[in-house]
Design an enzyme around this catalytic site. Structure first.
Site, mmCIF file in Angstrom:
data_model
loop_
_atom_site.group_PDB
_atom_site.id
_atom_site.type_symbol
_atom_site.label_atom_id
_atom_site.label_comp_id
_atom_site.label_asym_id
_atom_site.label_seq_id
_atom_site.Cartn_x
_atom_site.Cartn_y
_atom_site.Cartn_z
ATOM 1 N N CYS A 1 0.613 2.145 12.278
ATOM 2 C CA CYS A 1 1.767 2.879 11.757
ATOM 3 C C CYS A 1 2.294 3.905 12.753
ATOM 4 C CB CYS A 1 1.397 3.581 10.451
ATOM 5 S SG CYS A 1 0.971 2.448 9.115
ATOM 6 N N SER B 1 -3.221 -3.677 -0.795
ATOM 7 C CA SER B 1 -2.076 -4.259 -0.095
ATOM 8 C C SER B 1 -2.414 -5.682 0.333
ATOM 9 C CB SER B 1 -1.720 -3.414 1.132
ATOM 10 O OG SER B 1 -0.546 -3.893 1.747
ATOM 11 N N THR C 1 12.512 -7.011 -10.615
ATOM 12 C CA THR C 1 12.083 -8.385 -10.866
ATOM 13 C C THR C 1 10.852 -8.709 -10.034
ATOM 14 O OG1 THR C 1 14.355 -9.051 -11.338
ATOM 15 C CG2 THR C 1 12.781 -10.801 -10.792
ATOM 16 N N ASN D 1 -8.637 3.980 8.117
ATOM 17 C CA ASN D 1 -7.985 2.906 8.853
ATOM 18 C C ASN D 1 -8.084 3.072 10.365
ATOM 19 O OD1 ASN D 1 -6.133 5.154 8.112
ATOM 20 N ND2 ASN D 1 -4.703 4.082 9.446
ATOM 21 N N GLY E 1 0.791 -1.224 0.000
ATOM 22 C CA GLY E 1 0.000 0.000 0.000
ATOM 23 C C GLY E 1 0.824 1.276 0.000
ATOM 24 N N THR E 2 1.902 1.304 0.753
ATOM 25 C CA THR E 2 2.711 2.519 0.821
ATOM 26 C C THR E 2 3.318 2.849 -0.535
ATOM 27 O OG1 THR E 2 3.213 2.292 3.175
ATOM 28 C CG2 THR E 2 4.761 3.564 1.846
#
Length: 381
Positions: free
Chosen positions: A325, A199, A237, A149, A69-70
């Site tokens: 967070c 996410s 990758t 959130n 998500g970030t």
């Protein structure tokens, strides 16, 4: 153990872990390599992309993989600013966004962009009229979360879409990290949204994997340049085992979604209806359809949030202060501050967040422990 911190992260589903392990062992080629091992990895990568696209009802080319998500929020906000700089320098978001959006906006301000933060009401929701009035000829992006959130407020996505239809050249980004599998699909995937962030670890996939939805025809500058993976938009990758696992996790979370949502809502309301009777309790996540079914935020007057969290932890119940967070940093809830909640009450706020594995029996246990702790807290006066 009762785990009520699913908005911070969910437990990886055992079937998802099994997929991750099998792919890690058997499909270890680089998807960009020309040989058969590389081709095998590439095919699985695109099969996973197609599965996600089909589950969400979008085109395969509209799914781009990220680390979570970030990164997704940073990419859409900054990538739009870079790609559309010649058309304007004004960005709009809300006062209650996740730091991944808020801090990206603040960084862009240092580079000369102008940012408008829309205020919220006492439910933590913006006004569509405020949004309309904030849009300028130089506006290039509107970024709004789907589900807050911290308190679970659902932004008025349909009303926002109605405004955005009048401004077809302005990008609209939804941070949908807390919205997947919560019965919001028709509100998220409307005919106007341009970008969405997801996410994996919020729906039982491994950490460190996610994706964005990018509407066909919308421009977005890459943040990561290099080998040109992800249609030359996100180099690096690809993490094929995690991507395959995430595709499986998405299928599982969307299976019987309605029943899962109803179950979480029932658990949430069992706790809500119990704790609302206590005079020192303030509940920020209301009994209202504009709040998500899995988040319940409340405060006990006079008791700091971290004290409440650790007291429940001593009884084997795990939850958090308003945002994982910021919980260890002791940072005041940005959402409650934007709602003009008194600082003393805001510092007492905690969050219960559910998933489909939680049960009513766990809610009953929570309520029993709550009664015991409330009496102890009451003695502190």
């Amino acid at each position: 153990m009762i785990y009520f911190d699913n908005s911070a992260t969910t437990m990886a589903d055992p079937a998802v872990v099994d997929t991750y392990d099998k792919v890690s062992a058997a499909v270890w080629g680089n998807p960009s390599s020309l040989h058969n091992f590389g081709e095998q990895a590439f095919n699985l990568l695109e099969q996973s992309r197609k599965q996600i696209a089909d589950l969400l009802g979008v085109n395969l080319s509209e799914i781009l993989f990220t680390s979570g998500g970030t990164e997704g929020d940073n990419w859409v906000v900054k990538g739009t600013a870079i790609a559309k700089r010649q058309f304007g320098n004004h960005l709009i978001t809300t006062a209650v966004e996740h730091p991944a959006v808020h801090n990206s906006m603040e960084q862009l301000k240092q580079l000369g962009f102008e940012v408008t933060y829309l205020p919220v009401d006492d439910e933590g929701r913006i006004s569509a009229n405020d949004l309309r009035n904030a849009i300028r000829p130089t506006t290039i992006l509107v970024s709004t979360m789907a589900v807050n959130n911290e308190i679970g407020a659902i932004q008025p996505l349909d009303d926002i879409a109605a405004v955005m239809r009048d401004f077809p050249k302005v990008h609209w980004h939804i941070d949908a990290v807390q919205g997947i599998g919560k019965g919001l699909h028709d509100h998220l995937f409307n005919d106007r949204v341009d970008f969405m962030t997801f996410s994996g670890h919020k729906f039982h996939a491994p950490r460190g994997i996610g994706f964005i939805y990018k509407r066909q025809g919308r421009t977005l500058a890459p943040l990561l340049t290099g080998g040109g993976q992800e249609r030359n938009l996100r180099s690096g990758t690809e993490n094929v085992p995690a991507i395959a696992a995430m595709a499986k996790a998405l299928r599982l979370i969307l299976t019987d979604e309605k029943a899962k949502v109803e179950k979480q809502q029932a658990i949430r309301m069992a706790i809500y209806n119990h704790i609302k009777e206590f005079p020192k309790v303030t509940i920020f996540s209301r009994d209202d359809p504009v709040f998500a079914p899995h988040i319940l935020c409340f405060a006990i007057s006079g008791v700091r949030g971290e004290t409440i969290v650790h007291a429940f932890e001593d009884h084997g119940i795990y939850m958090s202060t308003t945002s994982a967070c910021s919980s260890k940093k002791g940072v005041e809830s940005s959402t409650l501050k934007a709602m003009n909640v008194d600082t003393g009450i805001a510092n007492s706020a905690v969050r219960v967040s559910l998933d489909e594995h939680n049960t009513l029996a766990e809610a009953e246990k929570f309520n029993q422990v709550f009664d015991e702790l409330y009496q102890e807290f009451d003695k502190l006066d």
